[in-house]
Design a protein around this motif. Sequence first.
Motif, PDB file in Angstrom:
ATOM      1  N   MET A   1       0.839  -1.199   0.000  1.00 33.34           N
ATOM      2  CA  MET A   1       0.000   0.000   0.000  1.00 33.34           C
ATOM      3  C   MET A   1       0.870   1.243   0.000  1.00 33.34           C
ATOM      4  SD  MET A   1      -3.170  -0.848   0.090  1.00 33.34           S
ATOM      5  CE  MET A   1      -2.530  -1.984  -1.155  1.00 33.34           C
ATOM      6  N   ARG A  46     -14.270   5.102   3.123  1.00 32.74           N
ATOM      7  CA  ARG A  46     -14.526   3.956   2.264  1.00 32.74           C
ATOM      8  C   ARG A  46     -16.036   3.723   2.173  1.00 32.74           C
ATOM      9  NH1 ARG A  46     -12.180   0.359   5.385  1.00 32.74           N
ATOM     10  NH2 ARG A  46     -10.150   0.929   4.602  1.00 32.74           N
ATOM     11  N   ILE A 135      -6.514 -19.853  -1.937  1.00 34.95           N
ATOM     12  CA  ILE A 135      -6.766 -20.344  -0.585  1.00 34.95           C
ATOM     13  C   ILE A 135      -5.814 -21.501  -0.271  1.00 34.95           C
ATOM     14  CG2 ILE A 135      -8.482 -21.455   0.920  1.00 34.95           C
ATOM     15  CD1 ILE A 135      -9.083 -18.539   0.447  1.00 34.95           C
ATOM     16  N   ILE A 138      -2.421 -20.095   0.480  1.00 35.11           N
ATOM     17  CA  ILE A 138      -2.361 -19.508   1.831  1.00 35.11           C
ATOM     18  C   ILE A 138      -2.196 -20.616   2.863  1.00 35.11           C
ATOM     19  CG2 ILE A 138      -3.661 -18.245   3.608  1.00 35.11           C
ATOM     20  CD1 ILE A 138      -5.032 -16.713   1.265  1.00 35.11           C
ATOM     21  N   MET A 177      -1.240 -14.879  -1.032  1.00 34.56           N
ATOM     22  CA  MET A 177      -2.513 -14.171  -1.054  1.00 34.56           C
ATOM     23  C   MET A 177      -2.713 -13.399  -2.344  1.00 34.56           C
ATOM     24  SD  MET A 177      -3.854 -12.206   2.267  1.00 34.56           S
ATOM     25  CE  MET A 177      -4.204 -13.622   3.246  1.00 34.56           C
TER      26      MET A 177
ATOM     27  N   TYR B 131       3.268   1.203   7.434  1.00 37.39           N
ATOM     28  CA  TYR B 131       3.854  -0.063   7.057  1.00 37.39           C
ATOM     29  C   TYR B 131       4.192  -0.881   8.284  1.00 37.39           C
ATOM     30  CZ  TYR B 131       6.639  -3.510   4.711  1.00 37.39           C
ATOM     31  OH  TYR B 131       7.113  -4.699   4.252  1.00 37.39           O
ATOM     32  N   LYS B 132       4.745  -0.227   9.305  1.00 40.40           N
ATOM     33  CA  LYS B 132       5.045  -0.942  10.548  1.00 40.40           C
ATOM     34  C   LYS B 132       3.777  -1.515  11.168  1.00 40.40           C
ATOM     35  CE  LYS B 132       9.192   1.535  11.811  1.00 40.40           C
ATOM     36  NZ  LYS B 132       9.543   2.833  12.395  1.00 40.40           N
ATOM     37  N   ARG B 134       1.137  -2.492   9.621  1.00 40.03           N
ATOM     38  CA  ARG B 134       0.716  -3.668   8.852  1.00 40.03           C
ATOM     39  C   ARG B 134       1.521  -4.892   9.252  1.00 40.03           C
ATOM     40  NH1 ARG B 134       1.554  -2.940   2.909  1.00 40.03           N
ATOM     41  NH2 ARG B 134       0.575  -4.974   2.699  1.00 40.03           N
ATOM     42  N   ILE B 135       2.846  -4.721   9.340  1.00 36.79           N
ATOM     43  CA  ILE B 135       3.691  -5.864   9.684  1.00 36.79           C
ATOM     44  C   ILE B 135       3.344  -6.356  11.089  1.00 36.79           C
ATOM     45  CG2 ILE B 135       6.080  -6.598  10.097  1.00 36.79           C
ATOM     46  CD1 ILE B 135       5.500  -6.256   7.164  1.00 36.79           C
ATOM     47  N   ILE B 138       0.165  -8.328  10.895  1.00 41.55           N
ATOM     48  CA  ILE B 138       0.378  -9.667  10.336  1.00 41.55           C
ATOM     49  C   ILE B 138       0.951 -10.587  11.418  1.00 41.55           C
ATOM     50  CG2 ILE B 138       1.713 -11.032   8.662  1.00 41.55           C
ATOM     51  CD1 ILE B 138       1.609  -8.526   6.809  1.00 41.55           C
ATOM     52  N   ASN B 139       1.946 -10.097  12.137  1.00 38.65           N
ATOM     53  CA  ASN B 139       2.529 -10.913  13.201  1.00 38.65           C
ATOM     54  C   ASN B 139       1.496 -11.246  14.279  1.00 38.65           C
ATOM     55  OD1 ASN B 139       5.064 -11.067  12.005  1.00 38.65           O
ATOM     56  ND2 ASN B 139       5.769  -9.177  12.972  1.00 38.65           N
ATOM     57  N   LEU B 142      -0.976 -13.874  12.926  1.00 38.27           N
ATOM     58  CA  LEU B 142      -0.344 -15.198  12.882  1.00 38.27           C
ATOM     59  C   LEU B 142      -0.243 -15.811  14.277  1.00 38.27           C
ATOM     60  CD1 LEU B 142       2.677 -14.952  10.446  1.00 38.27           C
ATOM     61  CD2 LEU B 142       0.739 -16.532  10.304  1.00 38.27           C
ATOM     62  N   PRO B 170      -7.783 -17.270   6.520  1.00 37.93           N
ATOM     63  CA  PRO B 170      -7.458 -16.346   5.429  1.00 37.93           C
ATOM     64  C   PRO B 170      -8.056 -14.948   5.636  1.00 37.93           C
ATOM     65  CG  PRO B 170      -8.794 -18.193   4.638  1.00 37.93           C
ATOM     66  CD  PRO B 170      -8.414 -18.504   6.042  1.00 37.93           C
ATOM     67  N   LEU B 173      -5.813 -12.995   8.052  1.00 39.33           N
ATOM     68  CA  LEU B 173      -4.566 -12.571   7.418  1.00 39.33           C
ATOM     69  C   LEU B 173      -4.814 -11.448   6.417  1.00 39.33           C
ATOM     70  CD1 LEU B 173      -2.834 -16.007   6.939  1.00 39.33           C
ATOM     71  CD2 LEU B 173      -2.195 -14.194   8.540  1.00 39.33           C
ATOM     72  N   TYR B 174      -5.925 -11.544   5.712  1.00 34.87           N
ATOM     73  CA  TYR B 174      -6.230 -10.486   4.753  1.00 34.87           C
ATOM     74  C   TYR B 174      -6.516  -9.161   5.463  1.00 34.87           C
ATOM     75  CZ  TYR B 174      -7.766  -8.151   0.586  1.00 34.87           C
ATOM     76  OH  TYR B 174      -7.846  -7.263  -0.453  1.00 34.87           O
ATOM     77  N   MET B 177      -3.129  -7.814   6.432  1.00 30.94           N
ATOM     78  CA  MET B 177      -2.260  -7.439   5.333  1.00 30.94           C
ATOM     79  C   MET B 177      -2.782  -6.231   4.567  1.00 30.94           C
ATOM     80  SD  MET B 177      -0.570 -10.266   2.946  1.00 30.94           S
ATOM     81  CE  MET B 177       0.553 -10.945   4.102  1.00 30.94           C
ATOM     82  N   GLN B 178      -4.070  -6.224   4.300  1.00 34.21           N
ATOM     83  CA  GLN B 178      -4.636  -5.151   3.483  1.00 34.21           C
ATOM     84  C   GLN B 178      -4.951  -3.915   4.314  1.00 34.21           C
ATOM     85  OE1 GLN B 178      -5.077  -5.129   0.184  1.00 34.21           O
ATOM     86  NE2 GLN B 178      -6.322  -3.297  -0.073  1.00 34.21           N
ATOM     87  N   TYR B 179      -5.435  -4.125   5.532  1.00 36.10           N
ATOM     88  CA  TYR B 179      -5.956  -2.991   6.298  1.00 36.10           C
ATOM     89  C   TYR B 179      -5.189  -2.701   7.587  1.00 36.10           C
ATOM     90  CZ  TYR B 179     -10.047  -3.612   3.247  1.00 36.10           C
ATOM     91  OH  TYR B 179     -10.882  -3.727   2.173  1.00 36.10           O
ATOM     92  N   SER B 279      -9.841   1.155   8.482  1.00 42.19           N
ATOM     93  CA  SER B 279      -8.523   0.642   8.193  1.00 42.19           C
ATOM     94  C   SER B 279      -7.544   1.343   9.120  1.00 42.19           C
ATOM     95  CB  SER B 279      -8.197   0.975   6.743  1.00 42.19           C
ATOM     96  OG  SER B 279      -6.849   0.788   6.502  1.00 42.19           O
TER      97      SER B 279
END
Lengths: 282, 282
Positions: A1, A46, A135, A138, A177, B131-132, B134-135, B138-139, B142, B170, B173-174, B177-179, B279
Motif C-alpha cells: 500500500m 470507504r 486459498i 495460503i 494471497m 507499514y510498521k 501492517r507488519i 500480520i505478526n 499469525l 485467510p 490474514l487479509y 495485510m490489506q488494512y 482501516s
Amino acid sequence: MPDLSLHSFPVAQRTVFFVSDGTGITAETFGHSLLSQFELRFKQIRMPFIDTVEKAHDAVMEINEACRKDGNRPIVFSTLVKSELSQIIRQADGLHMDLIQTFVEPLEQELGVKSTHTIGRSHNIADSEDYKNRIEAINFSLAHDDGQSHQNLEAADVILVGVSRSGKTPTSLYLAMQYGIKAANYPLIPEDFERGKLPSGLLPFRRKIFGLSIAPDRLAEVRNERRPGSKYAAIENCRYEVNEAEKMMRREGIRWLSSTTKSIEEIAAMILQEIRLNSRIS
Amino acid sequence: MPDLSLHSFPVAQRTVFFVSDGTGITAETFGHSLLSQFELRFKQIRMPFIDTVEKAHDAVMEINEACRKDGNRPIVFSTLVKSELSQIIRQADGLHMDLIQTFVEPLEQELGVKSTHTIGRSHNIADSEDYKNRIEAINFSLAHDDGQSHQNLEAADVILVGVSRSGKTPTSLYLAMQYGIKAANYPLIPEDFERGKLPSGLLPFRRKIFGLSIAPDRLAEVRNERRPGSKYAAIENCRYEVNEAEKMMRREGIRWLSSTTKSIEEIAAMILQEIRLNSRIS
C-alpha cells in the motif's frame, strides 16, 4: 500500500471517498497510488457495497455534506459497474475519478464486445479455480511457515530462506494471497552456520530456494522491538548472522535480495521476476 | 482478485500488459477489475520496475512483438509516474490505459499543487508508520491464528469465531495485510457446544467478536478435501456444528455473516463495515 501518512505532510481540508459496488479495494488501491503523488494527507472514507439506487443517493448526501464541512469539493474515486449508479454518484459535488466508465468504453470499442455490466462477480470469484488456488496457497504457506514442516515441499513454488526477522513470513503470505504462489520459508539459524550447510531437508529443492538478506543495523532494530537487550538482537550477533547467511547463500549459489528498504509488495514482485514464476492467478 | 479464468470464456487473441515503475500491483488490480467486465480470457504479462528509459524501450519492443504475433493491438495498463517513461510506452502499438496520466492532471488542478512525479515511494513505504502497523498486524494475526494464544487479546481489533474451515484464517490474514487490522481467530469446537458457552478466554472481549458461518454442504465439501470420508467432514456432523455455532452466536448476541459464496476480500470488507472499524492504514 502506498503511504499517505508521512507526518510532515500538511493535512488538506479535503475528503477522499472510495465508492464501489463491491469491496472498494480496487478504488482504494488505485486512489492511494495516485494520492501518494501529492504531499498532502486526506481524510478518507470507504464506501463499499453501494449496489442499489437508494445506497447511491445516501452516498451522494454524505459526499455533499463533506463538501459543505470542508469548504472544498471532495475527491471521489469510484468503481461502479452499473452506469445507472455511476450517474447518481456523479451528481454529488466532487471531483469524480470514475475508473470504470473512463476506460470501459474504449475497451468495448477495441474488443468489439459489450461489457457485462453486472455488479461484481462474487459468486464466480469464490467458486473459481483461481480462488481455490489462492486459498490453497495460503494454507500451504501457513503450514510451511518458519520451517514448520518438511512435508510436501515438492509442491512449493518457492522456498524462502534467511535469518530470523529478514521478512520471510510476511513475504510468503503475500506471495500466496496476492499471486496464489505456494511459498514455504525456512530460517537460517546459528546451527546451520556452524555446520556450514543448508538445512538438509532443503537440499533436494535447491533450485526453488530464494534468499532474503537485511542490513545488520536494521535487523538489530527489528529484533530489539521483539526482544529488547537480548543477545539475539545485539548488533554484533546480527552482523555475524547476516554475514554467515550471505556467505552460505553465495557458496550454495542461491539467489537473494536485501529486504532492508523494501516493502513486502516490492520484495514479492522482485522474487516473482527473479524466479520467472508467473502468478498462479490469471 | 477478480477472476478471469472461467473456463467457458473464449480466449482472445489479445495480450494484456501491466507496465509499472513499481510493483505493478495497482495496474494489475485495476486491470483485472476492468477486464472482468468482459467474458474473455487474455494472455497477461506483468512488467514491473520499468524505471529507466532503456527498460521502457525494451517494453515497447515486447509489446510490438505481441501485436505482430496476435494480429491484434495489445491492451496496455500502465502506472508510470514519470511522463518521460509514459511517453515512450505510448509509442508502442496498443490500446493505452494510462492510469496516472489520465487522472493526475485533473487532480493537480483541483488541489492547486503539482504531483511529486517521483518514481515509487519505496523507501518511504518501508519506513512508514503505516507499514510498521501492517507488519505488526500480520505478526499479531499469525500468533493468534486458530486460538493459539490468549495473550494480549486486548490488543486485538477483532476476534473472529466460527467452526473449523469457515474461513477465519485467510480472512484474519487479509484484514491484517490489506488494512493493518489485528485480527485474532478462534475455532468453535464440539467441546464449546457441549458446554454451551464461548471459550472462556474470549468472554472479556465479547464486543470485539465477529462470527463466520457457512452452509453445511459447502463446509462438508471443503472438509472432505482435507480429510476425505472422516466424521469431521460428514454432512451430518457439519450440519450439527454449524447449527450449534449459529445458535451460540445468536444467544450470545454475536454478529456474524455467512462466508459461503464470498471471497476473503468481500468477507473482510463486510466485517470492517459491520464493526465500523476503519482501516489502520491511512
